[in-house]
Structures are given as structure tokens and as C-alpha cells.
Design an enzyme around this catalytic site. Structure first.
Site, PDB file in Angstrom:
ATOM      1  N   ASP A  12       1.702 -12.407   9.220  1.00 19.54           N
ATOM      2  CA  ASP A  12       0.943 -11.967  10.286  1.00 19.54           C
ATOM      3  C   ASP A  12       0.039 -13.111  10.679  1.00 19.54           C
ATOM      4  O   ASP A  12      -1.250 -13.112  10.403  1.00 19.54           O
ATOM      5  CB  ASP A  12      -0.117 -10.968   9.544  1.00 19.54           C
ATOM      6  CG  ASP A  12      -1.158 -11.243   8.666  1.00 19.54           C
ATOM      7  OD1 ASP A  12      -0.406 -12.500   7.634  1.00 19.54           O
ATOM      8  OD2 ASP A  12      -1.969 -10.917   8.253  1.00 19.54           O
ATOM      9  N   ASP A  17      -0.817 -18.099   7.416  1.00 24.64           N
ATOM     10  CA  ASP A  17       0.629 -17.844   7.375  1.00 24.64           C
ATOM     11  C   ASP A  17       1.690 -19.046   8.320  1.00 24.64           C
ATOM     12  O   ASP A  17       2.509 -19.416   7.902  1.00 24.64           O
ATOM     13  CB  ASP A  17       0.775 -16.743   8.318  1.00 24.64           C
ATOM     14  CG  ASP A  17      -0.003 -15.476   7.860  1.00 24.64           C
ATOM     15  OD1 ASP A  17       0.592 -14.616   7.033  1.00 24.64           O
ATOM     16  OD2 ASP A  17      -1.266 -15.413   7.724  1.00 24.64           O
ATOM     17  N   ASN A  41      -3.953  -9.872  10.115  1.00 23.69           N
ATOM     18  CA  ASN A  41      -5.132 -10.495  10.643  1.00 23.69           C
ATOM     19  C   ASN A  41      -5.280 -10.103  11.869  1.00 23.69           C
ATOM     20  O   ASN A  41      -6.564 -10.304  12.267  1.00 23.69           O
ATOM     21  CB  ASN A  41      -4.535 -12.262  10.549  1.00 23.69           C
ATOM     22  CG  ASN A  41      -4.428 -12.771   9.097  1.00 23.69           C
ATOM     23  OD1 ASN A  41      -5.305 -12.396   8.339  1.00 23.69           O
ATOM     24  ND2 ASN A  41      -3.359 -13.390   8.852  1.00 23.69           N
ATOM     25  N   THR A 125       3.580 -12.394   3.526  1.00 30.39           N
ATOM     26  CA  THR A 125       2.053 -13.019   3.576  1.00 30.39           C
ATOM     27  C   THR A 125       1.165 -12.288   4.337  1.00 30.39           C
ATOM     28  O   THR A 125       0.095 -12.725   4.800  1.00 30.39           O
ATOM     29  CB  THR A 125       2.386 -14.630   3.975  1.00 30.39           C
ATOM     30  OG1 THR A 125       2.665 -14.745   5.204  1.00 30.39           O
ATOM     31  CG2 THR A 125       3.042 -15.602   2.962  1.00 30.39           C
ATOM     32  N   PHE A 166      -7.263  -8.666   1.108  1.00 34.00           N
ATOM     33  CA  PHE A 166      -6.977  -8.188   2.395  1.00 34.00           C
ATOM     34  C   PHE A 166      -5.500  -7.713   2.333  1.00 34.00           C
ATOM     35  O   PHE A 166      -5.465  -6.427   2.911  1.00 34.00           O
ATOM     36  CB  PHE A 166      -7.285  -9.397   3.318  1.00 34.00           C
ATOM     37  CG  PHE A 166      -6.915  -8.824   4.731  1.00 34.00           C
ATOM     38  CD1 PHE A 166      -7.841  -8.135   5.348  1.00 34.00           C
ATOM     39  CD2 PHE A 166      -5.847  -9.122   5.353  1.00 34.00           C
ATOM     40  CE1 PHE A 166      -7.777  -7.613   6.797  1.00 34.00           C
ATOM     41  CE2 PHE A 166      -5.589  -8.751   6.622  1.00 34.00           C
ATOM     42  CZ  PHE A 166      -6.273  -7.957   7.234  1.00 34.00           C
ATOM     43  N   ASN A 167      -4.614  -8.538   1.949  1.00 36.41           N
ATOM     44  CA  ASN A 167      -3.472  -8.069   2.455  1.00 36.41           C
ATOM     45  C   ASN A 167      -2.793  -6.690   1.693  1.00 36.41           C
ATOM     46  O   ASN A 167      -2.098  -5.710   2.067  1.00 36.41           O
ATOM     47  CB  ASN A 167      -2.072  -8.911   2.011  1.00 36.41           C
ATOM     48  CG  ASN A 167      -2.407 -10.253   2.919  1.00 36.41           C
ATOM     49  OD1 ASN A 167      -2.698 -10.279   3.960  1.00 36.41           O
ATOM     50  ND2 ASN A 167      -1.652 -11.423   2.385  1.00 36.41           N
ATOM     51  N   HIS A 239      -4.321 -19.875   1.192  1.00 35.17           N
ATOM     52  CA  HIS A 239      -3.408 -18.547   0.475  1.00 35.17           C
ATOM     53  C   HIS A 239      -2.123 -18.486   0.643  1.00 35.17           C
ATOM     54  O   HIS A 239      -1.117 -18.657  -0.425  1.00 35.17           O
ATOM     55  CB  HIS A 239      -4.160 -17.262   0.954  1.00 35.17           C
ATOM     56  CG  HIS A 239      -5.568 -17.177   0.845  1.00 35.17           C
ATOM     57  ND1 HIS A 239      -6.225 -17.047  -0.476  1.00 35.17           N
ATOM     58  CD2 HIS A 239      -6.431 -17.167   1.701  1.00 35.17           C
ATOM     59  CE1 HIS A 239      -7.368 -16.732  -0.297  1.00 35.17           C
ATOM     60  NE2 HIS A 239      -7.791 -17.035   1.003  1.00 35.17           N
ATOM     61  N   ASP A 240      -1.446 -18.383   1.940  1.00 41.86           N
ATOM     62  CA  ASP A 240      -0.260 -18.029   2.150  1.00 41.86           C
ATOM     63  C   ASP A 240       0.861 -19.190   1.922  1.00 41.86           C
ATOM     64  O   ASP A 240       1.650 -18.729   1.265  1.00 41.86           O
ATOM     65  CB  ASP A 240      -0.174 -17.377   3.633  1.00 41.86           C
ATOM     66  CG  ASP A 240      -0.932 -16.146   3.945  1.00 41.86           C
ATOM     67  OD1 ASP A 240      -1.043 -15.526   2.737  1.00 41.86           O
ATOM     68  OD2 ASP A 240      -1.182 -16.073   5.114  1.00 41.86           O
TER      69      ASP A 240
HETATM   70  C1  BDR Z   1      -4.855 -13.205   3.144  1.00 39.89           C
HETATM   71  O1  BDR Z   1      -5.393 -12.681   4.079  1.00 39.89           O
HETATM   72  C2  BDR Z   1      -5.542 -13.159   5.254  1.00 39.89           C
HETATM   73  O2  BDR Z   1      -6.479 -13.408   6.135  1.00 39.89           O
HETATM   74  C3  BDR Z   1      -4.563 -14.448   5.206  1.00 39.89           C
HETATM   75  O3  BDR Z   1      -3.711 -14.727   5.890  1.00 39.89           O
HETATM   76  C4  BDR Z   1      -3.859 -14.128   3.837  1.00 39.89           C
HETATM   77  O4  BDR Z   1      -2.608 -13.536   4.085  1.00 39.89           O
HETATM   78  C5  BDR Z   1      -5.917 -13.653   2.113  1.00 39.89           C
HETATM   79  O5  BDR Z   1      -6.726 -12.464   1.522  1.00 39.89           O
HETATM   80 CA    CA Z   2      -1.546 -13.754   5.975  1.00 41.27          CA
END
Ligand code: BDR
Ligand code: CA
Length: 311
Positions: A12, A17, A41, A125, A166-167, A239-240
């Protein structure tokens, strides 16, 4: 291509990402067969447009399948505070040179996996809506999924709520299906990704690589860092890219096998990834959870990827 790991990048984009796409595209160990997009996102319209623009920047001519506009059960959740109104605010990007596939994300996953000569890894991701939808719609192809390497969750804590990342929070039912599916899972949760920090000097090092991708990546990380800096982070947590880096250079990461369940109910903990750290369920592990990394090695890998775009 024979020894490369065939992957579908389900994402996303999203600053981190986009950098995950870069790592995959630049690596000689990975063969990107397709990109699929999900809402997360930003809306799926925006993340798909972003995926097209990022692929154009990276000269990455692979099919791009647009995902569903909504998570499995809830209303969509976006993160403009982190990624901006476009979902990828910051440096100017080229307009798409590559069209969107006629196939939906799920059908593109199915076609790609069906026709692959060996099992395919899904790198996830964003919210896991597409992967869950694919497994539901095409159970006959499950054996051809080598693993799902995903960024999401956290054994220790969340980021969108105290318990949830979040994801996972954006589509807990989808994550639950994937974690219960029996497909091997490599989990890059916040435990490791919040250690994958890119400091100011690393951003300068990337920019100094001097090619057209270097300046965009440095600007993306600057943008992403700003949100996190205001919240006390010493660097930008990438993160991703960890979900891809762990495929390219597993020796950089410390992993722990755990049985992980997704909380789909709960007043305070919906979307939590509950890891059975003391073995109290008696269940066999369903995930390899990445808990630590060689940060310098991770930064070096990122710089090498940028360097493939020239001086
Ligand atoms: C995740 O949430 C999104 O904001 C980032 O792309 C990542 O995948 C981190 O919590
Ligand atoms: Ca992401």
C-alpha cells in the site's frame, strides 16, 4: 532467474513500501513477478497510482493488480498523518508508464502463482486483505505459496493502539485467516522494524550516492522521519523493507519461532498479534518472528540497492 526467489509484492505504497519495492527490484536474489495493491496508507485508488509511479521510477515493468477498496469486514482505515494526502507525499515522481492489469489483485495473484514453475513468496506490507482473499478464493493454489513474508503486528506492542499495529488493525479478520491458513509466515513486526532505524547520517549517505533514485529515496525517508521524529524516534523506522531484506539477507536478522494468534475481538486489543512466548497454548509455531537485526548491515543493503541505479 532460476535461483531467484519468485515474489509477489502486495503493498500500500507508502514511503516504506516503496523502499521495499526498491530492495526487491534491485536484488539479484529476488524475481518480482507482480505487484498487487491494497488500501491502507491511503485509499486503494491512491496506493495503486503510487505503485505505478514507483514502478516507473524504478524501471520495474511488472503487472500491477489493484486490490479491494475495503477490508473484509470493517470500514477502510488510512494513515495520512504518516504518509500524507497522496499516501506518498514528498518528492515529485514520474507519471505512470505502466498500466494497471485487467486482473484484480486476487486474480493476478492466482494467475501468477498458478503459472509459476515453483512456489511463490507473497511479500505483504499492507493490510492482508488481498492475501486472505486469494487464499479463500483459490484454496487449490495454497500449496504453491512458499511463504508469506509480512510486515505487521508486534509481539511486544502496537503502534496504532497500545496493542495493535496499523497493518493488522486495518484488517484483523484478513490477518487472522492468513495466520490460521497453514502457509508458513515470516513476520517482521514492530519488534524488529522499530530497530530498523535510518539516522540522519544514513540519509546523507544515501543522498550522496548521487543518482536519480538516491535523491527520491533520501527525500522519502526525510518525509517519513518527520512524523516519527515528532514522536521521539531517533531515526525513521523502515518497517516494510524488513520483509524483503529478510529474504535477501536472512543472516542479518534474529528470528524466533512462535505460535501467533490475531485478536479479532476485544475492547482494547483488537488487531493484536498475540505470540505464545511461554508455550502455554501447546500449539506448534505458525510463524518465524523477526526480533532483531544487524542495523548497519540493513543500511548497507539499502545503499547497495540504490547504487544499482548508477553513480
Ligand atoms: C506499517 O503501516 C504503514 O504506515 C507502513 O507502510 C507500514 O506498512 C507500519 O505500522
Ligand atoms: Ca505499508
Amino acid at each position: 532467474m532460476e535461483n531467484r526467489i519468485p515474489v509477489i509484492m502486495d503493498c500500500d505504497p507508502g514511503h516504506d513500501d516503496a523502499i521495499g519495492l526498491l530492495l526487491a527490484n534491485a536484488s539479484e536474489k529476488i524475481d518480482v513477478l507482480a505487484v498487487t495493491t491494497c488500501g491502507g496508507n491511503q485509499t486503494v485508488e491512491k496506493t495503486t497510482y503510487n505503485a505505478q509511479r514507483v514502478c516507473t521510477l524504478l524501471d520495474m515493468n511488472v503487472p500491477i493488480g489493484k486490490g479491494a477498496a475495503r477490508p473484509l469486514t470493517e470500514v477502510p482505515m488510512n494513515a495520512p498523518s504518516v504518509h500524507g494526502k497522496s499516501g506518498l507525499d514528498g518528492p515529485a515522481l514520474p507519471e505512470p508508464a505502466y498500466p494497471i492489469s485487467d486482473l484484480s489483485a486476487i486474480e493476478l495473484m492466482a494467475q501468477t502463482i498458478r503459472s509459476a514453475d515453483r512456489p511463490v513468496t507473497i511479500v505483504s506490507t499492507g493490510p492482508m486483505t488481498n492475501t486472505a482473499g486469494f487464499l479463500l478464493a483459490h484454496p487449490e493454489l495454497k500449496h504453491k505459496v512458499a511463504q508469506v513474508s509480512m510486515m505487521g503486528g508486534g509481539i511486544g506492542h502496537g503502534n496504532w493502539t497500545p496493542a495493535a499495529e496499523f497493518n493488522i488493525l486495518a484488517d484483523p479478520e484478513a490477518a487472522d485467516m492468513v495466520f490460521r491458513s497453514g502457509v508458513p509466515i515470516l513476520m517482521a513486526g514492530l519488534d524488529v522494524t522499530e530497530q530498523a532505524l535510518i539516522y540522519r547520517q544514513d540519509i546523507d549517505r544515501i543522498r550522496a550516492l548521487g543518482n536519480h533514485v538516491a535523491s527520491v529515496v533520501a527525500d522519502w525517508i526525510e518525509f517519513f522521519f518527520e512524523f516519527h521524529r515528532q514522536r521521539g524516534y531517533a531515526g525513521a523506522p523502515l518497517h516494510d523493507p524488513v520483509a524483503t531484506a529478510a529474504l535477501i539477507a536472512p543472516e542479518l536478522f534474529q528470528m524466533r519461532e512462535l505460535y501467533v494468534q490475531i485478536e479479532t475481538q476485544g475492547e482494547f486489543c483488537r488487531g493484536a498479534t498475540v505470540g505464545d512466548v511461554n508455550g502455554s497454548t501447546g500449539n506448534a509455531p505458525n510463524a518465524r518472528c523477526i526480533m532483531g537485526l544487524d542495523r548497519q548491515g540493513f543500511v548497507d543493503l539499502l545503499c547497495s540497492a540504490v547504487q544499482t541505479y548508477g553513480r
